[in-house]
Design a protein around this motif. Structure first.
Motif, PDB file in Angstrom:
ATOM      1  N   ALA A 145      26.474   7.834   8.208  1.00  0.00           N
ATOM      2  CA  ALA A 145      25.971   9.180   7.971  1.00  0.00           C
ATOM      3  C   ALA A 145      26.239   9.864   6.733  1.00  0.00           C
ATOM      4  N   ASP A 146      27.019   8.865   5.927  1.00  0.00           N
ATOM      5  CA  ASP A 146      27.375   9.461   4.560  1.00  0.00           C
ATOM      6  C   ASP A 146      28.174  10.819   4.559  1.00  0.00           C
ATOM      7  N   ALA A 147      28.997  11.074   5.617  1.00  0.00           N
ATOM      8  CA  ALA A 147      29.754  12.304   5.968  1.00  0.00           C
ATOM      9  C   ALA A 147      31.017  11.945   6.687  1.00  0.00           C
ATOM     10  N   LEU A 148      32.120  12.750   6.495  1.00  0.00           N
ATOM     11  CA  LEU A 148      33.349  12.551   7.262  1.00  0.00           C
ATOM     12  C   LEU A 148      33.146  13.555   8.592  1.00  0.00           C
ATOM     13  N   LEU A 149      33.957  13.134   9.484  1.00  0.00           N
ATOM     14  CA  LEU A 149      34.043  14.075  10.630  1.00  0.00           C
ATOM     15  C   LEU A 149      35.196  14.902  10.885  1.00  0.00           C
ATOM     16  N   TRP A 150      35.092  15.900  11.032  1.00  0.00           N
ATOM     17  CA  TRP A 150      36.550  16.774  10.893  1.00  0.00           C
ATOM     18  C   TRP A 150      36.333  17.785  12.573  1.00  0.00           C
ATOM     19  N   VAL A 151      37.557  18.178  12.877  1.00  0.00           N
ATOM     20  CA  VAL A 151      37.587  18.996  14.061  1.00  0.00           C
ATOM     21  C   VAL A 151      38.649  20.149  13.839  1.00  0.00           C
ATOM     22  N   ARG A 152      38.399  21.387  14.324  1.00  0.00           N
ATOM     23  CA  ARG A 152      39.405  22.423  13.987  1.00  0.00           C
ATOM     24  C   ARG A 152      40.765  22.050  14.880  1.00  0.00           C
ATOM     25  N   THR A 153      41.654  22.444  14.237  1.00  0.00           N
ATOM     26  CA  THR A 153      43.121  21.977  14.618  1.00  0.00           C
ATOM     27  C   THR A 153      43.513  22.762  16.000  1.00  0.00           C
ATOM     28  N   ASP A 154      43.003  23.836  15.735  1.00  0.00           N
ATOM     29  CA  ASP A 154      43.026  24.779  17.144  1.00  0.00           C
ATOM     30  C   ASP A 154      42.209  24.305  18.567  1.00  0.00           C
ATOM     31  N   TRP A 155      41.685  23.157  18.139  1.00  0.00           N
ATOM     32  CA  TRP A 155      40.586  23.027  19.452  1.00  0.00           C
ATOM     33  C   TRP A 155      41.248  21.513  20.021  1.00  0.00           C
ATOM     34  N   VAL A 156      42.168  20.816  19.517  1.00  0.00           N
ATOM     35  CA  VAL A 156      42.281  19.440  19.847  1.00  0.00           C
ATOM     36  C   VAL A 156      43.675  19.330  20.889  1.00  0.00           C
ATOM     37  N   ARG A 157      43.983  20.219  21.533  1.00  0.00           N
ATOM     38  CA  ARG A 157      44.989  20.221  22.266  1.00  0.00           C
ATOM     39  C   ARG A 157      44.877  19.054  23.640  1.00  0.00           C
ATOM     40  N   GLY A 158      43.578  18.876  23.848  1.00  0.00           N
ATOM     41  CA  GLY A 158      43.105  17.983  24.810  1.00  0.00           C
ATOM     42  C   GLY A 158      42.435  16.586  24.231  1.00  0.00           C
ATOM     43  N   GLY A 159      42.751  16.409  22.989  1.00  0.00           N
ATOM     44  CA  GLY A 159      42.208  15.394  22.084  1.00  0.00           C
ATOM     45  C   GLY A 159      40.997  15.683  21.473  1.00  0.00           C
ATOM     46  N   PRO A 160      40.574  14.991  20.516  1.00  0.00           N
ATOM     47  CA  PRO A 160      39.405  15.054  19.519  1.00  0.00           C
ATOM     48  C   PRO A 160      38.031  15.133  20.274  1.00  0.00           C
ATOM     49  N   ALA A 161      38.050  14.759  21.562  1.00  0.00           N
ATOM     50  CA  ALA A 161      36.631  14.499  22.353  1.00  0.00           C
ATOM     51  C   ALA A 161      36.800  15.340  23.305  1.00  0.00           C
ATOM     52  N   GLY A 162      38.017  16.287  23.677  1.00  0.00           N
ATOM     53  CA  GLY A 162      38.145  16.919  24.991  1.00  0.00           C
ATOM     54  C   GLY A 162      37.029  18.046  25.327  1.00  0.00           C
ATOM     55  N   LYS A 163      37.271  18.869  26.366  1.00  0.00           N
ATOM     56  CA  LYS A 163      36.378  19.568  26.714  1.00  0.00           C
ATOM     57  C   LYS A 163      36.367  20.798  25.876  1.00  0.00           C
ATOM     58  N   GLY A 164      37.477  21.153  25.159  1.00  0.00           N
ATOM     59  CA  GLY A 164      37.862  22.321  24.341  1.00  0.00           C
ATOM     60  C   GLY A 164      37.317  22.148  23.139  1.00  0.00           C
TER      61      GLY A 164
END
Length: 200
Positions: A145-164
């Motif tokens: 994709a020529d792009a890096l994937l990021w996730v908000r730090t306040d969303w990852v309590r259940g993991g980076p692919a969690g329901k949250g």
């Protein structure tokens, strides 16, 4: 994706963070366990451990891959108010939050060797191997994709692919201090919270 300034962490770094620790603790636990004859004997313990290693590696690698791919496919471009969390900070935060789980896993692996020598330690090592392979798989998604994937730090309590986690953010491939797949980017100082707007 929300307004205002907030921090994001690399998805691949979060996935990769436990890999080395689980591998090291698993190998150490298996090594200590191999010194104990156990109820089944070392040979059976090591054979069982080999099976558990392969199973744990496959399970860790395959778990929620569809969810990761779905979030990656729907990722949106990060805005100017976003701040990139350094790789070392992401790894340190993960380790601090789960240090007791790691310690308990190691002790359980050693303790179980009195029944089945080395088996649980090899299972831990297999889980670490599977997570490392999953981080490499995510790196392949990022390169294509020529792009890096990021996730908000306040969303990852259940993991980076969690329901949250409702979605991922993307930056240019040169942003931050980690390569595609989460490995440390060599030859460049960590940005220390550089704004996404400054990323390449």
């Amino acid at each position: 994706m929300g307004r205002g300034a907030y921090a994001v962490a690399r998805v691949a770094v979060i996935v990769r963070a436990p890999a080395r620790r689980l591998w090291a603790l698993g190998v150490l636990g298996a090594g200590v366990g191999a010194l104990v004859p156990g109820l089944t004997g070392r040979r059976i313990g090591l054979m069982a451990g080999a099976v558990l290693f392969a199973g744990a590696a496959a399970a860790a690698f395959l778990a929620r891959r569809g969810r990761y791919a779905e979030l990656a496919g729907g990722a949106s471009r990060a805005g100017r108010s976003v701040f990139l969390q350094d790789r070392a900070v992401t790894v340190r935060n993960w380790s601090r939050a789960r240090r007791w789980w790691l310690a308990a896993g190691f002790l359980a692996a050693v303790g179980s060797s009195f029944a089945v020598p080395a088996a649980a330690g090899l299972a831990l090592a297999g889980a670490g191997t599977g997570l490392w392979a999953k981080a490499l798989w995510l790196g392949g998604l990022e390169r294509r994709a020529d792009a890096l994937l990021w996730v908000r730090t306040d969303w990852v309590r259940g993991g980076p692919a969690g329901k949250g986690v409702p979605g991922y953010l993307t930056t240019g491939i040169g942003a931050g201090d980690a390569l595609p797949g989460g490995a440390r980017r060599r030859g460049r100082a960590a940005p220390g919270g550089a704004a996404v707007s400054a990323a390449r």
